[in-house]
Write a protein that holds these residues in place. Sequence first.
Motif, PDB file in Angstrom:
ATOM      1  N   GLU A 106      32.871  46.605  39.030  1.00  8.83           N
ATOM      2  CA  GLU A 106      33.076  44.992  38.829  1.00  8.83           C
ATOM      3  C   GLU A 106      34.235  44.795  38.278  1.00  8.83           C
ATOM      4  OE1 GLU A 106      29.299  44.001  37.397  1.00  8.83           O
ATOM      5  OE2 GLU A 106      28.472  43.489  39.451  1.00  8.83           O
ATOM      6  N   GLN A 107      34.603  45.543  37.183  1.00 10.68           N
ATOM      7  CA  GLN A 107      36.032  45.194  36.477  1.00 10.68           C
ATOM      8  C   GLN A 107      37.163  45.647  37.434  1.00 10.68           C
ATOM      9  OE1 GLN A 107      35.271  47.767  32.867  1.00 10.68           O
ATOM     10  NE2 GLN A 107      34.298  46.139  31.947  1.00 10.68           N
ATOM     11  N   THR A 145      40.401  37.957  39.901  1.00 13.48           N
ATOM     12  CA  THR A 145      39.475  36.874  39.408  1.00 13.48           C
ATOM     13  C   THR A 145      38.994  37.443  37.870  1.00 13.48           C
ATOM     14  OG1 THR A 145      37.757  38.260  40.267  1.00 13.48           O
ATOM     15  CG2 THR A 145      38.506  36.091  41.464  1.00 13.48           C
ATOM     16  N   GLU A 146      38.452  36.660  37.113  1.00 11.74           N
ATOM     17  CA  GLU A 146      38.054  36.990  35.779  1.00 11.74           C
ATOM     18  C   GLU A 146      37.013  38.150  35.701  1.00 11.74           C
ATOM     19  OE1 GLU A 146      38.129  33.197  33.382  1.00 11.74           O
ATOM     20  OE2 GLU A 146      36.536  34.347  32.731  1.00 11.74           O
ATOM     21  N   LEU A 179      34.693  30.193  45.291  1.00  8.87           N
ATOM     22  CA  LEU A 179      33.891  31.336  44.863  1.00  8.87           C
ATOM     23  C   LEU A 179      33.945  32.209  45.931  1.00  8.87           C
ATOM     24  CD1 LEU A 179      30.574  29.773  43.473  1.00  8.87           C
ATOM     25  CD2 LEU A 179      32.115  31.322  42.315  1.00  8.87           C
ATOM     26  N   VAL A 180      34.700  33.445  45.909  1.00  8.80           N
ATOM     27  CA  VAL A 180      34.960  34.270  46.986  1.00  8.80           C
ATOM     28  C   VAL A 180      34.047  35.269  47.246  1.00  8.80           C
ATOM     29  CG1 VAL A 180      36.743  35.270  45.741  1.00  8.80           C
ATOM     30  CG2 VAL A 180      36.925  35.522  48.164  1.00  8.80           C
ATOM     31  N   GLY A 216      33.621  37.295  43.702  1.00  9.11           N
ATOM     32  CA  GLY A 216      34.748  37.125  42.899  1.00  9.11           C
ATOM     33  C   GLY A 216      34.488  35.671  42.039  1.00  9.11           C
ATOM     34  N   CYS A 217      34.472  35.709  40.648  1.00 11.35           N
ATOM     35  CA  CYS A 217      34.276  34.431  39.928  1.00 11.35           C
ATOM     36  C   CYS A 217      34.579  34.565  38.459  1.00 11.35           C
ATOM     37  CB  CYS A 217      32.855  34.087  40.123  1.00 11.35           C
ATOM     38  SG  CYS A 217      31.681  35.452  39.588  1.00 11.35           S
TER      39      CYS A 217
END
Length: 419
Positions: free
Chosen positions: A103-104, A112-113, A248-249, A265-266
């Motif tokens: 996820e990172q 994204t963050e 939001l992707v 991705g958010c």
Amino acid sequence: MTHSPMQKLAHALRQNGLIRFIEHFAEQFPDNHLKDLAVDMLGPDRRMAVAGHEVINFGSDSFLGLDQDPRVIEAVKHGVEKWGTHNGASRAFASVQANVEAEQKLAAWLGTEAALIYPSVTLANMGAIPGLVGRQDLLVVDEYAHNSIQEGAKIAKANGVRLATFSHCDPEHLTRVLKESAPYRCAVVCIDGVYSMSGALPPLAELDAVARAHDAVLYVDDAHATAVLGRQGRGTVLDALGNYDNTLVIGSLSKGFSCMGGFIGCTMEFQRLLKIRSNTFIFGGPVAPAYLEAVCVVCDILSSGEYELLQARLRSNCRTLVEGLKNLGLAVLGGETPIVSVLVGDEADTLSAGSFLFERGYYVQSVTFPAVPYHAGVLRIQVNANHLRESIRGLIDAIAALKTRIALPGPEQLQKQAA
Ligand SMILES: Cc1ncc(COP(=O)(O)O)c(C=O)c1O
């Protein structure tokens, strides 16, 4: 004669229009149907064997050919040795470290963050869409949005959310729907980043402007663009909008990524909120750890200079195919993405065309109603970076031969359909 409950259920299912339609075609064209295939072998250069018949596979979403990349294969093997075949726990309780790392890495690559991985895009849509909205909110969906968005929207509606649709890729109609639906607490507008049946790309900037003007968030299912379109394969959103401030992707890990799963991705905040609100995340199992190891490797490939080489190969293959098909005077749809469709029209002709090509060593998908409008059947061709040039040329020659057998419409038919 009495029937068991199971027999009655099967009989009732046979009354369903779709089942009747599909079974009718399967019966009428048993040799042409080419659905539900059992593949015996997948080899290099997109070779594939089905029931002893070897063909070149033009039906794979593994657009960059990474499913055959030794580094990705090695990552899965290493992942199995490290984590076993599956950790078998809902992520609501525990995630393996590979999940956190994947996820990172996804977020860093995407820009994204944060990112949140689900077992598939379907489960992301069916978990996140109903999770994002409540009874005072509005959900607006493009009429041709992917089935998994529509299913997610149905769950939201069953929960009491107001649901509206707008005409395909039409910012003006979206404006009217949002205006007419006001007042609402929040609104979410759901669209595909690429409409995979037609290859159409939505006017993202216009739709985003309309959404912002009406206090709505844009939810973009970019499954077919992930790893394929945009800088470093980050999809359609960042290139079109410049940021993810109002978006939001959703991306796929199973298509261009050649691994498994889907992700959103958010921001960190939405990652936390969606973990709590997505039922498919809480009540289902996760992607197997070995595939998460592979996701990390693919993120490295996409973030590196090598991406341009893979992309150049894919683009060049697409160009060769599209030019070849247009030179044959055919009605060609798509081509901006690696999904290229050739219009056939009639359902029976579309199935026959697919089996004609199959017999000549090329597998393409015959797509008919209800996946496309009635009498607008297409041959759907998925181009991959690891298709050999001679395979693309061979497919064009086979389609040229097909044209002498079946009357294929010319480009003017596309204008008629659009009118
Ligand atoms: C826009 C879109 N969303 C979702 C999916 C389904 O993705 P998955 O196989 O990860 O469930 C597809 C598959 O083709 C798609 O085109």
